[in-house]
Design a protein around this motif. Structure first.
Motif, PDB file in Angstrom:
ATOM      1  N   MET A  65      45.828  41.721  58.615  1.00 28.02           N
ATOM      2  CA  MET A  65      47.315  42.216  58.433  1.00 28.02           C
ATOM      3  C   MET A  65      48.343  41.335  59.155  1.00 28.02           C
ATOM      4  N   VAL A  66      49.383  40.823  58.524  1.00 23.61           N
ATOM      5  CA  VAL A  66      50.388  40.108  59.343  1.00 23.61           C
ATOM      6  C   VAL A  66      51.757  40.987  58.563  1.00 23.61           C
ATOM      7  N   VAL A  67      52.873  41.083  59.773  1.00 23.17           N
ATOM      8  CA  VAL A  67      54.162  41.710  59.415  1.00 23.17           C
ATOM      9  C   VAL A  67      55.163  40.588  59.349  1.00 23.17           C
ATOM     10  N   VAL A  68      55.873  40.539  58.299  1.00 20.13           N
ATOM     11  CA  VAL A  68      56.836  39.492  58.310  1.00 20.13           C
ATOM     12  C   VAL A  68      58.308  40.166  58.312  1.00 20.13           C
ATOM     13  N   HIS A  69      59.280  39.857  58.819  1.00 19.97           N
ATOM     14  CA  HIS A  69      60.468  40.259  58.775  1.00 19.97           C
ATOM     15  C   HIS A  69      61.550  39.202  58.404  1.00 19.97           C
ATOM     16  N   ALA A  70      62.545  39.118  57.201  1.00 22.37           N
ATOM     17  CA  ALA A  70      63.398  38.343  56.763  1.00 22.37           C
ATOM     18  C   ALA A  70      64.574  38.466  57.602  1.00 22.37           C
ATOM     19  N   SER A  71      64.964  37.702  58.738  1.00 19.96           N
ATOM     20  CA  SER A  71      66.216  37.979  59.224  1.00 19.96           C
ATOM     21  C   SER A  71      67.350  37.396  58.755  1.00 19.96           C
ATOM     22  N   LEU A  72      68.306  38.448  58.589  1.00 19.44           N
ATOM     23  CA  LEU A  72      69.595  38.209  57.903  1.00 19.44           C
ATOM     24  C   LEU A  72      70.615  37.782  58.946  1.00 19.44           C
ATOM     25  N   GLY A  73      70.431  37.532  60.111  1.00 15.28           N
ATOM     26  CA  GLY A  73      71.198  37.240  61.234  1.00 15.28           C
ATOM     27  C   GLY A  73      72.291  38.491  61.277  1.00 15.28           C
ATOM     28  N   ASP A  74      73.462  37.975  61.469  1.00 12.87           N
ATOM     29  CA  ASP A  74      74.723  39.094  61.790  1.00 12.87           C
ATOM     30  C   ASP A  74      74.923  40.103  60.506  1.00 12.87           C
ATOM     31  N   MET A  75      74.415  39.632  59.468  1.00 12.55           N
ATOM     32  CA  MET A  75      74.437  40.536  58.258  1.00 12.55           C
ATOM     33  C   MET A  75      73.721  41.615  58.285  1.00 12.55           C
ATOM     34  N   GLU A  76      72.721  41.572  59.015  1.00  9.80           N
ATOM     35  CA  GLU A  76      71.973  42.890  59.022  1.00  9.80           C
ATOM     36  C   GLU A  76      72.122  43.911  60.115  1.00  9.80           C
ATOM     37  N   TRP A  77      71.745  45.196  60.110  1.00  9.93           N
ATOM     38  CA  TRP A  77      71.932  46.214  60.855  1.00  9.93           C
ATOM     39  C   TRP A  77      71.324  45.813  62.161  1.00  9.93           C
ATOM     40  N   PRO A  78      72.300  45.769  63.499  1.00 13.43           N
ATOM     41  CA  PRO A  78      71.402  45.433  64.685  1.00 13.43           C
ATOM     42  C   PRO A  78      70.285  46.300  65.043  1.00 13.43           C
ATOM     43  N   GLY A  79      69.157  45.887  65.530  1.00 13.11           N
ATOM     44  CA  GLY A  79      68.041  46.825  65.893  1.00 13.11           C
ATOM     45  C   GLY A  79      66.841  46.902  64.798  1.00 13.11           C
ATOM     46  N   ALA A  80      67.147  46.171  63.517  1.00 16.47           N
ATOM     47  CA  ALA A  80      66.509  46.329  62.364  1.00 16.47           C
ATOM     48  C   ALA A  80      64.981  45.366  62.918  1.00 16.47           C
ATOM     49  N   ALA A  90      52.987  47.609  68.455  1.00 18.76           N
ATOM     50  CA  ALA A  90      52.132  48.624  68.762  1.00 18.76           C
ATOM     51  C   ALA A  90      50.949  48.728  68.079  1.00 18.76           C
ATOM     52  N   ALA A  91      50.734  48.195  67.055  1.00 24.14           N
ATOM     53  CA  ALA A  91      49.688  48.157  66.014  1.00 24.14           C
ATOM     54  C   ALA A  91      48.732  47.029  66.414  1.00 24.14           C
ATOM     55  N   GLY A  92      49.146  45.973  67.280  1.00 23.92           N
ATOM     56  CA  GLY A  92      48.495  44.917  67.620  1.00 23.92           C
ATOM     57  C   GLY A  92      48.540  43.795  66.575  1.00 23.92           C
ATOM     58  N   LEU A  93      49.540  43.807  65.678  1.00 23.43           N
ATOM     59  CA  LEU A  93      49.401  43.030  64.525  1.00 23.43           C
ATOM     60  C   LEU A  93      50.477  41.714  64.700  1.00 23.43           C
ATOM     61  N   PRO A  94      50.111  40.546  64.196  1.00 27.92           N
ATOM     62  CA  PRO A  94      51.129  39.248  64.495  1.00 27.92           C
ATOM     63  C   PRO A  94      52.531  39.724  63.549  1.00 27.92           C
ATOM     64  N   PHE A  95      53.275  39.129  64.165  1.00 21.81           N
ATOM     65  CA  PHE A  95      54.666  39.460  63.548  1.00 21.81           C
ATOM     66  C   PHE A  95      55.563  38.060  63.596  1.00 21.81           C
ATOM     67  N   ILE A  96      55.979  37.618  62.195  1.00 26.18           N
ATOM     68  CA  ILE A  96      56.651  36.686  61.876  1.00 26.18           C
ATOM     69  C   ILE A  96      57.900  36.764  61.381  1.00 26.18           C
ATOM     70  N   VAL A  97      58.947  36.085  61.773  1.00 26.59           N
ATOM     71  CA  VAL A  97      60.391  36.016  61.290  1.00 26.59           C
ATOM     72  C   VAL A  97      60.331  34.975  60.434  1.00 26.59           C
ATOM     73  N   ALA A  98      61.024  35.290  59.126  1.00 25.72           N
ATOM     74  CA  ALA A  98      61.371  34.046  58.270  1.00 25.72           C
ATOM     75  C   ALA A  98      62.821  34.156  58.136  1.00 25.72           C
ATOM     76  N   ARG A  99      63.452  33.111  58.322  1.00 26.85           N
ATOM     77  CA  ARG A  99      64.768  32.770  58.244  1.00 26.85           C
ATOM     78  C   ARG A  99      65.131  31.765  57.172  1.00 26.85           C
ATOM     79  N   ALA A 100      66.492  32.073  56.467  1.00 30.81           N
ATOM     80  CA  ALA A 100      66.905  31.020  55.431  1.00 30.81           C
ATOM     81  C   ALA A 100      67.627  30.092  56.115  1.00 30.81           C
ATOM     82  N   SER A 101      67.945  28.967  55.450  1.00 30.30           N
ATOM     83  CA  SER A 101      68.714  27.773  56.058  1.00 30.30           C
ATOM     84  C   SER A 101      70.093  28.260  56.021  1.00 30.30           C
ATOM     85  N   LYS A 102      70.760  29.428  55.377  1.00 33.88           N
ATOM     86  CA  LYS A 102      72.066  29.532  55.122  1.00 33.88           C
ATOM     87  C   LYS A 102      72.234  31.240  55.400  1.00 33.88           C
ATOM     88  N   THR A 103      73.330  31.889  55.744  1.00 35.68           N
ATOM     89  CA  THR A 103      73.561  33.189  55.889  1.00 35.68           C
ATOM     90  C   THR A 103      74.033  33.454  54.360  1.00 35.68           C
TER      91      THR A 103
END
Length: 272
Positions: A65-80, A90-103
């Protein structure tokens, strides 16, 4: 053979699916686990993503398993993003942040510059915010991770639920995606498709977790602070807590002459 909780039995108890569908989907997932597939838990920081990851951890070995989050920068709710990472950690899983080249706002401004005669904002039928800011960056990062770690088969897991909309109700809970190539084969799985909203919150509570604080404010959705399909309550919560961001959206609506929300009501009016 990998020892796991049988998906078919779990589905029968919690999802109420016809036995034929349980067998087909459960057997497919079981086979993919035994083949060593990589299961990607897409995590927005919202309640459905959170409940889905709890569910996946009951079925899929952590090493697949791997967990991935698409970061929306300032557009997303803080803390998401932080909630998603904390659950993965907490589950011991790899965590990846995916970011677009633009907001999102940069995407809308560029679209207006190039084609001012067409609506600049995403819509329910043309959701560039999903394809350009989430799906594309996520697939790019997952490909990198899979290649680096020797995975050839990928199961893309989404926390979409039938109760959310008629369109999502029609979605198949398991299917092969049309993006196979010489490097990998992709499947899509909706592990909590049949859950209702109270079930989602109960699953989170039963696991000793808390959902994102925006839900305690009354939010229905969580991702962008101002979503094109957000309820009036969601938009008001966002405006009350992020007035500077509201001002940026309002300025871009005025500049383009197009409104963000699918209701076609200006955001400033909707969120007041």
């Amino acid at each position: 053979m990998t020892s796991i909780k049988c998906p078919a039995l779990a589905f029968q108890g919690q999802y109420g699916l016809p036995l034929s569908e349980i067998d087909e989907e459960g057997n497919a997932i079981r086979d993919l686990i035994e083949q060593g597939a990589l299961f990607v838990s897409n995590h927005s920081g919202g309640k459905d993503s959170q409940a889905m990851l709890i569910r996946l951890l009951e079925i899929v070995p952590a090493g697949q398993m791997v967990v991935v989050h698409a970061s929306l920068g300032d557009m997303e709710w803080p803390g998401a993003m932080e909630l998603a990472q904390e659950q993965a950690d907490a589950a011991g899983l790899p965590f990846i942040v995916a970011r677009a080249s633009k907001t999102l706002l940069e995407m809308v401004a560029r679209r207006f510059e190039n084609r001012p005669e067409v609506p600049s904002w995403p819509s329910a039928s043309t959701r560039q915010c999903t394809s350009d800011l989430k799906r594309g960056p996520i697939q790019r990062e997952v490909r990198r991770y899979a290649k680096a770690n020797g995975f050839k088969v990928i199961v893309n897991c989404l926390g979409l639920r039938a109760a959310e909309s008629p369109g999502r109700a029609k979605r198949r809970t398991f299917s092969k995606m049309g993006i196979s190539n010489s490097v990998s084969t992709w499947y899509e799985w909706l592990p909590i498709h049949k859950l209702l909203t109270p079930d989602v919150f109960r699953a989170i509570d039963a696991d000793g977790q808390m959902p994102h604080y925006a839900y305690s404010l009354g939010n229905d959705r969580l991702s962008c602070v101002f979503c094109i399909m957000g309820s009036r309550g969601d938009l008001r919560n966002g405006a009350a807590r992020h007035p500077e961001l509201l001002a940026e959206y309002d300025a871009l609506e005025r500049h383009t002459g197009y409104t963000m929300h699918m209701s076609r009501i200006p955001l400033m009016e909707l969120s007041s």
